[in-house]
Write a protein that holds these residues in place. Structure first.
Motif, short mmCIF file in Angstrom:
data_model
loop_
_atom_site.label_atom_id
_atom_site.label_comp_id
_atom_site.label_asym_id
_atom_site.label_seq_id
_atom_site.Cartn_x
_atom_site.Cartn_y
_atom_site.Cartn_z
N GLY A 47 -37.57 32.79 24.96
CA GLY A 47 -38.25 33.64 25.95
C GLY A 47 -39.51 34.24 25.37
N ARG A 48 -39.64 35.57 25.50
CA ARG A 48 -40.86 36.24 25.03
C ARG A 48 -40.62 37.02 23.73
N CYS A 49 -39.69 36.52 22.92
CA CYS A 49 -39.47 37.20 21.65
C CYS A 49 -40.65 36.93 20.71
N ILE A 50 -40.86 35.64 20.37
CA ILE A 50 -41.98 35.32 19.48
C ILE A 50 -43.29 35.33 20.28
N GLY A 329 -33.58 31.42 31.48
CA GLY A 329 -33.50 30.90 30.12
C GLY A 329 -34.13 31.81 29.09
N PHE A 330 -34.73 32.91 29.55
CA PHE A 330 -35.46 33.79 28.61
C PHE A 330 -34.63 34.98 28.13
N LEU A 331 -33.47 35.21 28.77
CA LEU A 331 -32.53 36.27 28.33
C LEU A 331 -33.21 37.64 28.17
N TYR A 332 -34.08 37.97 29.15
CA TYR A 332 -34.76 39.27 29.10
C TYR A 332 -33.93 40.29 29.87
N VAL A 365 -34.81 41.08 18.40
CA VAL A 365 -35.68 42.21 18.09
C VAL A 365 -36.62 42.63 19.24
N VAL A 366 -37.21 41.66 19.93
CA VAL A 366 -38.17 41.99 21.00
C VAL A 366 -37.89 41.14 22.25
N ASN A 367 -37.75 41.77 23.39
CA ASN A 367 -37.72 41.09 24.70
C ASN A 367 -36.54 40.14 24.95
N VAL A 368 -35.55 40.12 24.08
CA VAL A 368 -34.41 39.21 24.28
C VAL A 368 -33.10 39.96 23.99
N LEU A 369 -32.15 39.89 24.93
CA LEU A 369 -30.83 40.53 24.77
C LEU A 369 -31.00 42.01 24.39
N GLN A 370 -30.21 42.49 23.42
CA GLN A 370 -30.22 43.94 23.14
C GLN A 370 -31.40 44.32 22.23
N SER A 371 -32.58 44.28 22.80
CA SER A 371 -33.80 44.46 22.00
C SER A 371 -34.04 45.90 21.62
N VAL A 372 -34.75 46.07 20.51
CA VAL A 372 -35.21 47.41 20.15
C VAL A 372 -36.58 47.69 20.76
N ILE A 373 -37.29 46.62 21.12
CA ILE A 373 -38.64 46.77 21.69
C ILE A 373 -38.75 45.86 22.91
N LEU A 374 -39.39 46.38 23.98
CA LEU A 374 -39.73 45.54 25.13
C LEU A 374 -41.25 45.60 25.30
N THR A 375 -41.84 44.47 25.69
CA THR A 375 -43.29 44.46 25.94
C THR A 375 -43.57 43.91 27.32
N LYS A 376 -44.70 44.37 27.88
CA LYS A 376 -45.20 43.81 29.14
C LYS A 376 -46.71 43.73 28.95
#
Ligand code: AHR
Length: 511
Positions: A47-50, A329-332, A365-376
């Motif tokens: 998804g949008r992790c990397i 499929g991105f698990l956000y 870590v970012v934008n996937v499952l139990q993330s600590v950071i979300l970005t838009k």
């Protein structure tokens, strides 16, 4: 009649006895260190992790260094991330590292078959990841491709990143702009070999592992590589048994374990609009980690009584339905107070079993499952889970203080769980930290803590909570949930009294 009265009196007395949470914290006699690597994270090509979350490319308007977002790096630095796992997950067993080195314009693309079927241009590869780790001051944990790769490919990767002498792979690294090796210690030998990593049987994988580990040499001879075997899916105890029995321990530093706090894999439920039944189910799954750790550890103890092989829980966390309107499929998913509860109780379990669990990775870590950071786009927010990881980082490399806990129940319908969870440690500066969680969403919990023998005089603390379990931080209101000073603790002699608000995480500092 007299008998009935006596029975009632006894019942009342016993209910009164148990209506009080009690915690005893003792000085450690065994000197177990809470390995900082328990607080590791995970970054998969998913998804949008990397792409988008960590890496936006050098030409992006979002402030970056070599294409990596500055805001995300700064936020992660504050967490003191000890290690970061990459490039998967399931993706790892499809990834060919040579596609991600050299001039970016010349790199071939890859179709991410596991996650959304998107085509990636490989612009984030080995150098990009290892440079990111250097910027973060974190140790890389590389997951090797066993499922669709070869022994040669994986040993070449080790040589490429770790060898300082003259060799085909070290020359290639130098041609690509990196003189000195990165000296990567942590290596995963495949991922979920029982599933997306090749659907292998434990016995077959154990043989594959032996072959791969034989050739994954430490090219610098400066110390051993820390090789981690792909571990069990939750309660698959047979998997751990076979690995511990069939792999010589001198070639095995860690055995992994994956467990997600999911009640029903077919209907995972929404990340924010959940009811108490779903909340209770998630808590039950999170607390099930205790049983998993005990049972996998007991198997490991049988073959390795000196606890040389680490249990590495390199995927854990909550997993719900994706946010409406996003790619399945991105698990956000969003992240609420429920996720703060998962993080708090899980980290307490890991701390209390630090003699065997010496590494773990929250997914992701970012934008996937139990993330600590979300970005838009250019915006970023820190989730409740981020705050728990930050509050708990005081335990990193501290000495575990054993706890004994009697907890009230959190009851729902006909079922019940322990409401309170706790762990404690003493750091190198002599500060004692106690982390407490109350998962009961309706009732506050009064706890009496016996600190006899610790000789502590002052207490301060921080709390993370919110009015509703379903509360979360949004891009419009990113600081709705954040830690606040905690005023609910008072110390008198060796007795500490604490009032934990409903659904809260509290970390106390005592000296
Ligand atoms: O974290 C998401 C996925 O969950 C990983 O790719 C896989 O290892 C696990 O099944």
């Amino acid at each position: 009649m007299k008998k009935i009265v006596t029975t009632l009196a006894l019942a009342l007395a016993s209910s009164l006895t148990f209506a009080q949470n009690q915690l005893t914290i003792s000085n450690s006699s065994e000197n177990v260190t809470i390995n900082k690597h328990i607080y590791g994270h995970f970054a998969e090509h998913l998804g949008r992790c990397i792409y988008g979350g960590i890496y936006v490319g050098e030409d992006a308007k979002i402030p970056n260094q070599k294409g990596v977002r500055n805001d995300v790096v700064e936020a992660l630095k504050k967490l003191k991330i000890p290690n970061l796992r990459w490039p998967g997950g399931c993706f790892a067993d499809t990834y060919h590292w040579k596609d991600g080195i050299g001039p970016k314009a010349k790199r071939p693309s890859i179709v991410n078959t596991w996650w959304g079927g998107v085509t990636e241009d490989n612009s984030f590869g080995t150098h990009d990841f290892l440079d990111l780790c250097e910027r973060l001051g974190t140790e890389p944990y590389l997951a090797g491709n066993v499922g669709s790769g070869t022994v040669q490919e994986l040993t070449d990767w080790v040589q490429y990143v770790n060898f300082d002498g003259k060799s085909p792979m070290s020359s290639l690294r130098k041609e690509n702009g990196r003189e000195k090796s990165w000296n990567v210690k942590f290596w995963g030998v495949g991922n979920e070999a029982w599933g997306c990593g090749g659907n292998m049987k434990a016995e077959y994988y154990a043989n594959e592992y032996r072959k791969y580990a034989t050739f994954m040499s430490d090219w610098n001879n400066t110390g051993k590589l820390f090789r981690i075997a792909s571990g069990a899916n939750s309660a698959d105890y047979h998997w751990t048994e076979v690995l511990m029995r069939d792999i010589p321990h001198e070639m095995l530093s860690g055995v992994a374990l994956h467990h997600y706090s999911v009640t029903n894999w077919q209907h995972k439920g929404p990340s924010t609009e959940f009811d108490e039944k779903q909340y209770f189910g998630t808590m039950k799954q999170a607390l099930f980690m205790e049983e998993l750790v005990q049972k996998h550890s007991a198997i490991m103890d049988k073959y390795d009584p000196k606890k040389k092989v680490a249990l590495v829980v390199d995927e854990w966390g909550g997993w719900y339905e994706v946010e409406p309107g996003t790619n399945p499929g991105f698990l956000y998913q969003q992240n609420t107070i429920r996720d703060a509860m998962i993080a708090g109780v899980t980290l307490n379990i890991f701390n209390n079993h630090a003699d065997r669990i010496r590494m773990a990775n929250l997914a992701q870590v970012v934008n996937v499952l139990q993330s600590v950071i979300l970005t838009k786009d250019e915006k970023m927010l820190l989730t409740p889970t981020y705050h728990v990881m930050e509050m708990y980082n005081v335990h990193q490399d501290a000495t575990l203080l054993p706890v004994e806990l009697k907890s009230n129940d959190y009851s729902f319908e006909a079922d019940k769980l322990k409401a309170v969870s706790a762990s404690a440690s003493k750091d190198k500066n002599g500060l004692t930290h106690v982390s407490l969680v109350n998962i009961d969403p309706k009732k506050a919990q009064d706890i009496t803590i016996d600190l006899r023998g610790l000789n502590l005089k002052t207490v301060t603390g921080r709390v993370l909570t919110s009015a509703k379990l379903q509360d979360y931080n949004t891009f419009e209101n990113p600081t709705k949930i954040q830690p606040a000073d905690f005023k609910g603790a008072s110390l008198s002699g060796a007795q500490l009294k604490v009032k934990l608000p409903p659904a809260s995480v509290v970390v106390l500092e005592l000296k």
